[in-house]
Design a protein around this motif. Structure first.
Motif, PDB file in Angstrom:
ATOM      1  N   SER A  21       0.819  -1.209  -0.049  1.00  0.00           N
ATOM      2  CA  SER A  21      -0.019  -0.047  -0.133  1.00  0.00           C
ATOM      3  C   SER A  21       0.909   1.413  -0.055  1.00  0.00           C
ATOM      4  O   SER A  21       0.368   2.308   0.187  1.00  0.00           O
ATOM      5  N   ASN A  88       0.335  11.955   3.794  1.00  0.00           N
ATOM      6  CA  ASN A  88      -0.404  11.011   4.393  1.00  0.00           C
ATOM      7  C   ASN A  88      -1.728  11.094   3.804  1.00  0.00           C
ATOM      8  O   ASN A  88      -2.123  11.766   2.839  1.00  0.00           O
ATOM      9  N   ASN A  89      -2.864  10.719   4.510  1.00  0.00           N
ATOM     10  CA  ASN A  89      -4.210  10.729   3.809  1.00  0.00           C
ATOM     11  C   ASN A  89      -4.883  12.058   3.623  1.00  0.00           C
ATOM     12  O   ASN A  89      -5.756  12.340   2.588  1.00  0.00           O
ATOM     13  N   THR A  90      -4.217  13.024   4.379  1.00  0.00           N
ATOM     14  CA  THR A  90      -5.010  14.277   4.197  1.00  0.00           C
ATOM     15  C   THR A  90      -3.921  15.538   4.071  1.00  0.00           C
ATOM     16  O   THR A  90      -4.288  16.482   3.792  1.00  0.00           O
TER      17      THR A  90
END
Length: 342
Positions: A21, A88-90
């Motif tokens: 991932s 990161n995701n945000t």
């Protein structure tokens, strides 16, 4: 491997490598300076452009150090630089030391350049709004050098010269001094000691850009004369490019042109302004006004269109050779540091 390749090789690689991932860059390589570099990982979706950017090395710097009231001393330093962007995701996260990774020549700095702890985060999914928000620190260049187009310098209403009524470090004046002269403003009276990169140094030793980062651009893109160059990220998460953009905003096949801001000097000075015979219109921030469609860009020196990194289109900013040089506002939600001062 060239800096252009490192910065944009996510396009050239063609394939994304997905392992556990995590997206991996398609390679690393050396720099013209001593150090290691791995730049240009694209995560899934356009939000992930350049989510793994890192560089470190040693850069030769040459400039004059002039302590107020003293003589100029030639400085020839070799300083270590480092910077790293990760996502990161945000958030898109920056860690660096603010030392430029390019030559510094022609500057006359009151303080010597020194490494500074630099860190900050911007959203990875910015949203442009109809309104704008004024900011003091509109963004960071990819090399962790901050963009700081305004100044702390002021002049009083009764200023009769640069040395009488003006204070480069602040003072009590209401008229905000501009560090750089627009080509339309002549003759230019203020001297903030900026170098060939339109940069100088704050009292704490932090190097920062007021305008076009001349020597950074070819470091990032060897073909910068004929292609768009991503130079940094704004406080709201949107990308910042150098002065060249597509003639037709939504057509990557259109020719490149130099972007121009949509500001002009006011037709008459504001009340109580220092004499225009002493300081031509344009010397102060208050002298400028935005006129829609006067140039190529909006009030934040931005527009929506396609770019090499965002082929589906995105709102993005430009650094221009005309006022405001680096944008003074953002269209998205600014990060907490956008209105901070060291």
């Amino acid at each position: 491997m060239t800096d252009q390749f490192r910065t944009q090789h996510f396009v050239q690689c063609g394939l994304w490598l997905l392992i556990s991932s995590s997206l991996l860059a398609c390679g690393g390589g050396g720099d013209s300076t001593t150090g290691t570099t791995s730049e240009g990982t694209m995560a899934s979706g356009t939000a992930g452009v350049l989510c793994s950017v890192l560089n470190s090395g040693t850069q030769a710097l040459s400039y004059n150090n002039t302590v107020p009231g003293g003589l100029a001393t030639q400085v020839n330093d070799n300083l270590a630089f480092n910077y790293s962007w990760t996502c990161n995701n945000t958030l898109r996260n920056l860690v660096g030391n603010g030392v430029p990774n390019h030559v510094v020549t022609g500057g006359n700095f009151a303080t010597k350049v020194s490494a500074q702890p630099v860190s900050g985060s911007v959203t990875i999914n910015p949203v442009a709004m109809a309104s704008s928000t004024a900011v003091k620190l509109p963004g960071f260049a990819l090399n962790s050098v901050k963009m700081d187009p305004g100044t702390a310098g002021t002049c009083t209403n009764t200023a009769s010269s640069v040395m009488s009524g003006c204070n480069y470090a602040g003072g009590t004046g209401a008229w905000r001094m501009e560090a750089m002269g627009d080509p339309a403003v002549s003759p230019w009276k203020f001297d903030f000691g900026t170098d060939e990169n339109n940069a100088h140094v704050q009292p704490n030793g932090q190097y920062h850009y007021h305008g076009m980062p001349t020597h950074l651009i070819p470091k990032l893109n060897a073909a910068s004369a004929t292609s768009m160059t991503l130079v940094g990220w704004a406080a709201d998460g949107f990308p910042i490019y150098a002065n060249l953009g597509y003639a037709t905003a939504n057509s990557a096949s259109s020719s490149l042109k130099e972007m121009k801001g949509s500001f002009r000097t006011k037709t008459s000075p504001d009340s109580d302004r220092p004499s225009t015979s002493l300081f031509a219109m344009g010397h102060f921030q208050q002298d400028w006004e935005y006129e829609a469609d006067l140039g190529d860009l909006d009030e934040c020196n931005g527009r929506t269109g396609v770019t090499p990194e965002f082929p589906n289109g995105i709102y993005h900013y430009f650094i221009t050779k005309t006022y405001p040089f680096i944008q003074r506002c953002v269209k998205g939600t600014p990060a907490a540091w956008a209105n901070a001062r060291p």
